[in-house]
Design a protein around this motif. Structure first.
Motif, mmCIF file in Angstrom:
data_model
loop_
_atom_site.group_PDB
_atom_site.id
_atom_site.type_symbol
_atom_site.label_atom_id
_atom_site.label_comp_id
_atom_site.label_asym_id
_atom_site.label_seq_id
_atom_site.Cartn_x
_atom_site.Cartn_y
_atom_site.Cartn_z
ATOM 1 N N SER B 61 0.829 -1.208 0.000
ATOM 2 C CA SER B 61 0.000 0.000 0.000
ATOM 3 C C SER B 61 0.858 1.251 0.000
ATOM 4 O O SER B 61 0.478 2.274 -0.586
ATOM 5 N N GLN B 96 -8.720 -0.358 -0.995
ATOM 6 C CA GLN B 96 -8.980 -1.705 -0.487
ATOM 7 C C GLN B 96 -10.317 -1.812 0.236
ATOM 8 O O GLN B 96 -11.066 -2.749 0.025
ATOM 9 N N ASP B 177 -5.408 -1.017 -5.090
ATOM 10 C CA ASP B 177 -4.803 -1.566 -3.879
ATOM 11 C C ASP B 177 -5.732 -2.608 -3.273
ATOM 12 O O ASP B 177 -6.669 -2.270 -2.562
ATOM 13 N N GLU B 178 -5.479 -3.860 -3.558
ATOM 14 C CA GLU B 178 -6.302 -4.965 -3.057
ATOM 15 C C GLU B 178 -7.789 -4.662 -3.224
ATOM 16 O O GLU B 178 -8.541 -4.682 -2.243
#
Ligand SMILES: Nc1ncnc2c1ncn2[C@@H]1O[C@H](COP(=O)(O)OP(=O)(O)O)[C@@H](O)[C@H]1O
Ligand code: SF4
Ligand SMILES: [Mg+2]
Lengths: 310, 336
Positions: B61, B96, B177-178
């Motif tokens: 991240s 995320q 990000d995820e």
């Protein structure tokens, strides 16, 4: 923020909201709201129907002095709650006095909110030096009792003001004194919440769009910190009225020429043992009703907005 | 090979994690720094997808936030290619957490309209309304969903809203990000398919981040494996899955849940991830590495390129594959 044209009206949304539902379920909240509304409206419409303007010496007649309430022997229309030693109608004095008390309460809450929210947002958002400086100032102010701050402020300001302005400035001094210790609580609450919110990803999304910091603070973060602030502001409104009354009772608040509830209680106190209990009792009752209704409303709001209690 | 959309060289980021000044003075502690990203280099092919994988806390991240400009690098450079408008690309991001990434007090309409207003991409309210409706449709929602608040949507739908907000900026480069790690498995596939479709239709370039090898496999052209702030292996997706070289990559691949044999031993992932505050000496993976020896604990392995286009930082790989090593220069230095 513009709202999509087809969204329901504010009124409709209020009717459907959880808050409104919880309000209608809670007898004490409804009672407090109605009582508070009656007290506020009667205070502000008093000039329309009150028997006299108690601030206007020309309207006071000495032969009307010391009349007891109307249901007692010697009671006299239109002096429902009796008169004081100068012939001032107690009911009128209470209504006009409540107006001053309420105005000072509102003004001190509003100014404390403005300062508290502004500094809390800046401290929480920027952190570092700004945060430390603001919060240490707050710590110092909180470590001094409000009354003491108020006494200090009013003593200093009174020295600085020319005598002609002292009475006029009294309300301003009171507001300043109450704000000085009142803003810290808002600032702390907003700072803590802002420090949490500013790390959230919706804030980062706005930062990516290069939204100016001021707008991120006010339109993104502030709405997410308002719930605890709303509760604190309501309860502090009651506190502010009490602080004002205390200061006026001690003789460092509103002057007898513009009496607030606290001033009326101070003046009436002298006649308690000469049998004219009505001069002090009714202002005390009014003050109690005002503060109790505000606090009941604040308590309900705190519970209703606390997700853990639902 | 096309010019990369993004070239990152020797990027590092330190976080100051010192105790407050007063505590430091009283407890006589020095300042403390955490090296979240440690000298990493990679490049993202234009129109392609580079994935960063690694366990939680390895600095993925932080890389995402460095690339998008939310954090400033302590060291190193990031070079964006020029976009269609002739200016350097600006990265947009999909986050995320589908709950924290949408302001709970804003209506979806205003959330998606914000970039349009902020970047002045549409002028009138009518144009904004039309564009928001269009974006909602693109991500599989209805224009009238704009009236609702985020809490009225499921996690997957919220992630679609996030994507619509990112698309509103007309981005060419997206950092994800995820984006699916908080979602149910069935919903994950839908979101990943949506993202692939958008990539094909709009020619987007992705920097994709995940801790899940099976997710990454379906998205990426290139995969970079991170461990404690460093890239330990980078290769084309097929190469990495067919022939993982770094012991850590092998461990990650072994721990992918196996549909045909779910009872297979998943305990391989033994050992704790060390704290990035006190990274182990030499190869930071050596306390967990089944092939570690004395040299691994003493000497940090350098990045080495190999003839199949991969780059690996491991003493053991360097020894056994010495014949296949190629110089780490030019293009290869960054992307293989
Ligand atoms: N703002 C920050 N301040 C201090 N430490 C941070 C900060 N952001 C991340 N870290 C630390 O950096 C390391 C990498 O974090 P992160 O990039 O979030 O990892 P990942 O996304 O791979 O899980 C973690 O040890 C984390 O605690
Ligand atoms: S360098 Fe040594 S410890 Fe590190 S991964 Fe290779 S073999 Fe394992
Ligand atoms: Mg992460």
């Amino acid at each position: 923020m513009t709202v999509n044209p087809s969204s329901p009206s504010l009124f409709a949304r209020t009717r459907q909201s959880d808050l409104w539902y919880s309000f209608t379920r809670q007898r004490s909240a409804v009672f407090a709201a109605v009582l508070l509304a009656v007290l506020i409206i009667s205070a502000f419409t008093a000039p329309l129907y009150a028997p006299q303007n108690p601030f206007d010496p020309a309207q006071l007649e000495l032969w009307n002095a010391e009349i007891p309430p109307i249901w007692l022997e010697g009671g006299q229309w239109p002096y429902l709650l009796g008169t004081d030693t100068q012939g001032r109608d107690i009911l009128s004095a209470i209504l006009y006095g409540s107006r001053i008390s309420i105005l000072i309460g509102i003004a001190s809450v509003v100014f404390a909110l403005l300062i508290g929210i502004g500094s809390g947002l800046a401290a929480g958002y920027y952190g570092g030096f700004v945060e430390n400086a603001l919060m240490r100032v707050g710590d110092i102010l909180l470590s001094i009792p409000t009354i003491l701050i108020a006494i200090l402020v009013s003593a200093i300001v009174r020295e600085l003001l020319p005598p002609a302005l002292r009475d006029v400035g009294a309300a301003g001094v009171l507001v300043l004194a109450i704000v000085l210790s009142g803003w810290v609580q808002y600032a702390r609450t907003v700072r803590a919440q802002t420090a949490v919110e500013r790390r959230k990803e919706y804030v980062q999304a706005a930062q990516l769009l290069k939204v100016p910091a001021r707008r991120i603070m006010f339109s993104h973060i502030l709405p997410n910190t308002l719930t605890p602030i709303l509760v604190a502001a309501t309860l502090n409104f009651g506190m502010a009225i009490l602080t004002e009354a205390t200061l006026s009772f001690l003789g460092i608040g509103m002057p007898p020429s513009q009496p607030s509830l606290g001033t009326l209680i101070r003046l009436g106190n002298q006649f308690l043992f000469s049998g004219m209990w009505w001069i002090v009792l009714f202002p005390v009752l009014q003050l109690c009703l005002l503060v109790v209704s505000v606090n009941l409303l604040g308590d309900w709001l705190r519970d209703a907005l606390n997700p853990k209690l639902r | 090979m096309t010019i990369p959309a993004l070239t990152v060289t020797h990027l590092s980021r330190l976080f100051n994690v010192s105790a407050p000044w007063l505590n430091r003075v009283i407890e006589r502690k020095p300042k403390a720094y955490l090296r979240a990203v440690d000298d990493i280099s990679f490049s993202v092919p234009s129109g392609g997808c580079l994935s960063l994988v690694g366990e939680s806390g390895c600095g993925k991240s932080t890389v995402a936030r460095l690339v998008t400009g939310l954090y400033t690098p302590t060291n190193g450079q990031m070079q964006f290619a020029n976009g269609k408008n002739g200016k350097p690309l600006a990265a947009q991001m999909i986050f995320q957490d589908p709950y924290a990434s949408l302001n709970p007090r804003w209506r979806v309409f205003d959330i998606i309209a914000e970039p349009l207003r902020e970047l002045k991409l549409r002028e009138t309210d009518a144009e904004i309304t039309e564009r928001v409706g269009e974006l909602l449709t693109t991500v599989g929602l209805a224009p009238r969903d704009g009236r609702k608040f985020p809490h009225e949507f499921s996690g997957g739908q919220r992630q679609r809203i996030s994507i619509a907000r990112a698309l509103a900026t007309e981005p060419e480069f997206l950092v994800c990000d995820e984006p699916t790690s908080a979602l149910d498995v069935s919903v994950q596939a839908q979101i990943l398919n949506l993202m692939r479709r958008l990539q094909d239709e709009m020619g987007l370039t992705y920097l994709f981040i995940s801790h899940d090898m099976s997710v990454v496999r379906h998205m990426s052209d290139q995969i970079a494996v991170m461990y404690l702030g460093r890239i330990v292996e980078q290769a084309a997706t097929e190469v990495l899955f067919a022939n993982p070289k770094h012991p850590y990559t092998q461990l990650l691949l072994e721990t992918i849940p196996n549909v045909t044999d779910p009872k297979r031993d998943r305990e391989v992932q033994s050992g704790e991830v060390p704290s990035p505050m006190k990274p182990p000496s030499g190869c930071t993976f050596h306390p967990r590495c089944p092939q570690a020896d004395a040299r691994c604990a003493a000497e940090r392995p350098e990045m080495q390129a190999y003839s199949d286009g991969s780059r690996v930082a491991c003493h053991r790989v360097a020894e056994t594959m010495a014949a296949l090593a190629v110089p780490l220069v030019g293009e290869r230095r960054l992307s293989a």
